[in-house]
Design a protein around this motif. Structure first.
Motif, PDB file in Angstrom:
ATOM      1  N   LEU A  98       0.831  -1.212   0.000  1.00 39.67           N
ATOM      2  CA  LEU A  98       0.000   0.000   0.000  1.00 39.67           C
ATOM      3  C   LEU A  98       0.864   1.260   0.000  1.00 39.67           C
ATOM      4  O   LEU A  98       1.860   1.343   0.728  1.00 39.67           O
ATOM      5  N   PRO A  99       0.496   2.264  -0.788  1.00 37.64           N
ATOM      6  CA  PRO A  99       1.244   3.527  -0.751  1.00 37.64           C
ATOM      7  C   PRO A  99       1.053   4.243   0.585  1.00 37.64           C
ATOM      8  O   PRO A  99       0.030   4.061   1.253  1.00 37.64           O
ATOM      9  N   GLN A 100       2.066   5.080   0.921  1.00 38.81           N
ATOM     10  CA  GLN A 100       2.019   5.782   2.212  1.00 38.81           C
ATOM     11  C   GLN A 100       2.186   7.282   2.037  1.00 38.81           C
ATOM     12  O   GLN A 100       3.041   7.720   1.265  1.00 38.81           O
ATOM     13  N   ILE A 101       1.408   8.020   2.840  1.00 38.40           N
ATOM     14  CA  ILE A 101       1.689   9.443   3.019  1.00 38.40           C
ATOM     15  C   ILE A 101       2.163   9.579   4.463  1.00 38.40           C
ATOM     16  O   ILE A 101       1.471   9.141   5.394  1.00 38.40           O
ATOM     17  N   ALA A 102       3.352  10.149   4.666  1.00 38.52           N
ATOM     18  CA  ALA A 102       3.868  10.351   6.024  1.00 38.52           C
ATOM     19  C   ALA A 102       3.788  11.832   6.367  1.00 38.52           C
ATOM     20  O   ALA A 102       4.162  12.685   5.548  1.00 38.52           O
ATOM     21  N   ILE A 103       3.269  12.111   7.569  1.00 33.59           N
ATOM     22  CA  ILE A 103       3.182  13.504   8.037  1.00 33.59           C
ATOM     23  C   ILE A 103       3.944  13.568   9.368  1.00 33.59           C
ATOM     24  O   ILE A 103       3.378  13.313  10.435  1.00 33.59           O
ATOM     25  N   PRO A 104       5.262  13.843   9.303  1.00 33.48           N
ATOM     26  CA  PRO A 104       6.084  13.784  10.516  1.00 33.48           C
ATOM     27  C   PRO A 104       5.807  14.931  11.488  1.00 33.48           C
ATOM     28  O   PRO A 104       5.633  16.080  11.048  1.00 33.48           O
ATOM     29  N   THR A 105       5.787  14.602  12.758  1.00 32.53           N
ATOM     30  CA  THR A 105       5.591  15.636  13.786  1.00 32.53           C
ATOM     31  C   THR A 105       6.767  15.687  14.761  1.00 32.53           C
ATOM     32  O   THR A 105       6.713  16.375  15.766  1.00 32.53           O
ATOM     33  N   THR A 106       7.819  14.888  14.493  1.00 27.61           N
ATOM     34  CA  THR A 106       9.075  14.992  15.258  1.00 27.61           C
ATOM     35  C   THR A 106      10.188  15.199  14.228  1.00 27.61           C
ATOM     36  O   THR A 106       9.915  15.310  13.036  1.00 27.61           O
ATOM     37  N   TYR A 107      11.451  15.170  14.712  1.00 27.13           N
ATOM     38  CA  TYR A 107      12.572  15.408  13.805  1.00 27.13           C
ATOM     39  C   TYR A 107      13.375  14.131  13.517  1.00 27.13           C
ATOM     40  O   TYR A 107      14.483  14.200  12.992  1.00 27.13           O
ATOM     41  N   ALA A 108      12.802  12.945  13.861  1.00 29.61           N
ATOM     42  CA  ALA A 108      13.578  11.694  13.802  1.00 29.61           C
ATOM     43  C   ALA A 108      14.013  11.310  12.390  1.00 29.61           C
ATOM     44  O   ALA A 108      15.050  10.672  12.216  1.00 29.61           O
ATOM     45  N   GLY A 109      13.210  11.623  11.374  1.00 26.08           N
ATOM     46  CA  GLY A 109      13.666  11.433   9.985  1.00 26.08           C
ATOM     47  C   GLY A 109      13.246  10.152   9.290  1.00 26.08           C
ATOM     48  O   GLY A 109      13.577   9.944   8.123  1.00 26.08           O
ATOM     49  N   SER A 110      12.497   9.290   9.970  1.00 32.61           N
ATOM     50  CA  SER A 110      12.129   7.998   9.372  1.00 32.61           C
ATOM     51  C   SER A 110      11.398   8.146   8.032  1.00 32.61           C
ATOM     52  O   SER A 110      11.533   7.301   7.147  1.00 32.61           O
ATOM     53  N   SER A 130      11.750  18.222  21.700  1.00 36.80           N
ATOM     54  CA  SER A 130      12.182  18.858  20.449  1.00 36.80           C
ATOM     55  C   SER A 130      13.703  18.853  20.367  1.00 36.80           C
ATOM     56  O   SER A 130      14.280  18.564  19.310  1.00 36.80           O
ATOM     57  N   GLY A 131      14.342  19.166  21.484  1.00 39.81           N
ATOM     58  CA  GLY A 131      15.810  19.215  21.513  1.00 39.81           C
ATOM     59  C   GLY A 131      16.425  17.851  21.252  1.00 39.81           C
ATOM     60  O   GLY A 131      17.327  17.709  20.414  1.00 39.81           O
ATOM     61  N   THR A 132      15.931  16.834  21.943  1.00 39.50           N
ATOM     62  CA  THR A 132      16.541  15.500  21.774  1.00 39.50           C
ATOM     63  C   THR A 132      16.211  14.934  20.389  1.00 39.50           C
ATOM     64  O   THR A 132      17.046  14.311  19.745  1.00 39.50           O
ATOM     65  N   SER A 133      15.003  15.189  19.913  1.00 40.98           N
ATOM     66  CA  SER A 133      14.622  14.704  18.592  1.00 40.98           C
ATOM     67  C   SER A 133      15.485  15.385  17.520  1.00 40.98           C
ATOM     68  O   SER A 133      15.945  14.743  16.570  1.00 40.98           O
ATOM     69  N   GLY A 134      15.735  16.668  17.699  1.00 41.97           N
ATOM     70  CA  GLY A 134      16.565  17.417  16.756  1.00 41.97           C
ATOM     71  C   GLY A 134      18.009  16.936  16.766  1.00 41.97           C
ATOM     72  O   GLY A 134      18.657  16.857  15.719  1.00 41.97           O
ATOM     73  N   ILE A 135      18.526  16.590  17.946  1.00 38.13           N
ATOM     74  CA  ILE A 135      19.919  16.101  18.010  1.00 38.13           C
ATOM     75  C   ILE A 135      19.976  14.668  17.454  1.00 38.13           C
ATOM     76  O   ILE A 135      20.973  14.264  16.847  1.00 38.13           O
ATOM     77  N   ASN A 136      18.899  13.906  17.600  1.00 38.75           N
ATOM     78  CA  ASN A 136      18.793  12.600  16.941  1.00 38.75           C
ATOM     79  C   ASN A 136      18.961  12.795  15.421  1.00 38.75           C
ATOM     80  O   ASN A 136      19.679  12.053  14.748  1.00 38.75           O
TER      81      ASN A 136
END
Ligand code: NAD
Length: 352
Positions: free
Chosen positions: A110-122, A164-170
């Motif tokens: 199935l196709p996916q639309i991803a709408i990220p709300t953190t900075y993890a980058g997956s 936000s800080g830890t996600s951004g440094i991730n």
């Protein structure tokens, strides 16, 4: 001359403020009309609003995504996919929710639309990590790369300051390791340096004012660049250590990345002079490892693995696991050095 291979990843990226409003349009672009919205229990309300926005093109919400993509959760979601005759998933959330969308795509196409709300980058990677019977395995296949990614700055405004800080440094960790990856190329190196710089200047502002839209926009832009780095080239020591600490000691993902990164970089420093210079330039400091340590303090992140429940006694076992299987790293991975690295990260002393 440095020869290289550049492999562009086929995904469509929509970036801006208020871009969530384009969701229906993006769904139509994919030729889909029966979307299932995915979320964690914590973001159920947000998922319901997305379902509303989809109107007759949304068929339901599955809000049971959890960290590390357990196969049992995926199996339950697949049941819902079948019952509702779903033809596309819309994942709104961080790496955990996007991981579920990927796991469904792997098994159904199935196709996916991803709408990220953190900075993890997956959302920008063809990588899926799943857990079954307590063991996490990772695979890389284009079958799990989301077709469309909608970045909407407004959706990140609620991400709590420290997260936000830890996600951004991730995210920064992906770019740091990309800069010394064996298969790095000039395009990814440009993205990596720009991504680190965007996050390093915006994260301290967000720590003081989480609703600063300008800084949020900069951080999300940086996260997109860093996620692309992760999806495009191989990672080494830092990501392997965090995989061990998350998988075998159950330490939280983003915080662990934040604490370990300065020490992993200090370990690799003698072998990666050019990358150190580029990271330092992006951070605006002479010593890149110390600069990352200071960034952690500026965003109010924990500084020691001991704060996450990792004890002095755990160092020995973590060293053993992390050095058990050989992998490529710019500097030889030897037990004595890794033991010292983990001891320093455990106590949180400034890296040298
Ligand atoms: P997460 O997805 O687990 O989110 C953490 C918590 O924050 C959740 O409760 C979530 O609902 C909440 N949250 C997310 N965005 C929010 C917002 N804007 N406002 C308020 N709350 C919000 O955390 P993560 O760090 O994004 O993802 C970690 C997981 O992703 C790990 O399992 C990791 O292995 C995986 N990951 C995978 C890849 C890949 O390429 N496969 C890349 C990065 C991370």
């Amino acid at each position: 001359m440095q020869p290289f291979v550049y492999d562009g990843l086929p995904s469509r990226v929509v970036f801006g403020q208020g871009t969530l409003a384009q969701l229906r349009q993006e769904l139509e672009h994919l030729g889909c009309s029966r979307a299932l919205v995915l979320a964690t229990p914590q973001q159920q309300e947000q998922a319901s609003r997305v379902l509303e926005l989809l109107g007759d093109k949304g068929v339901g919400v599955y809000a049971d995504a959890v960290m590390h993509t357990p196969v049992e959760v995926t199996k339950r979601a697949l049941q819902v996919v079948k019952e509702l005759n779903v033809d596309c998933t819309v994942a709104i959330g961080g790496g955990s929710t996007i991981g579920l969308g990927k796991a469904i795509a792997l098994r159904t196409g199935l196709p996916q639309i991803a709408i990220p709300t953190t900075y993890a980058g997956s959302e920008m990677t063809p990588i899926l990590g799943e857990t079954s019977d307590g063991i996490k395995t990772t695979q890389r296949t284009l079958d799990v790369l989301p077709e469309t990614v909608i970045y909407d700055v407004d959706l990140t405004l609620t991400l709590p300051a420290v997260m936000s800080g830890t996600s951004g440094i991730n995210a920064i960790a992906h770019a740091v390791e990309a800069l010394y990856a064996r298969d790095c190329n000039p395009v990814i190196a440009l993205m990596a340096e720009e991504g680190i710089a965007a996050l390093a200047r915006s994260l301290p502002v967000i720590a003081n004012n989480p609703t600063n839209v300008e800084a949020r926009s900069d951080a999300l832009y940086g996260a997109w660049l860093c996620g692309t780095c992760l999806g495009s080239v191989g990672m080494s020591l830092h990501h392997k250590l965090c995989h061990t600490l998350g998988g075998s000691f159950n330490l939280p993902h983003a915080e662990t990345h934040t604490i370990v990164l300065p020490y992993a970089l200090a370990y690799n420093a003698p072998a990666v002079t050019e990358a150190m210079a580029r990271i330092g330039r992006a951070l605006g400091c002479d010593d890149a490892a110390a600069g990352l340590y200071d960034l952690g303090r500026a965003v109010g992140a924990p500084s020691a693995l001991s704060e996450l429940g990792f004890s002095v006694d755990d160092v020995e076992r973590a060293t053993e696991i992390a050095t058990r299987n050989p992998y490529w790293n710019p500097r030889d991975v030897e037990a004595k050095g890794i033991h010292r690295l983990l001891s320093d990260a455990q106590s949180g002393k400034r890296p040298q």
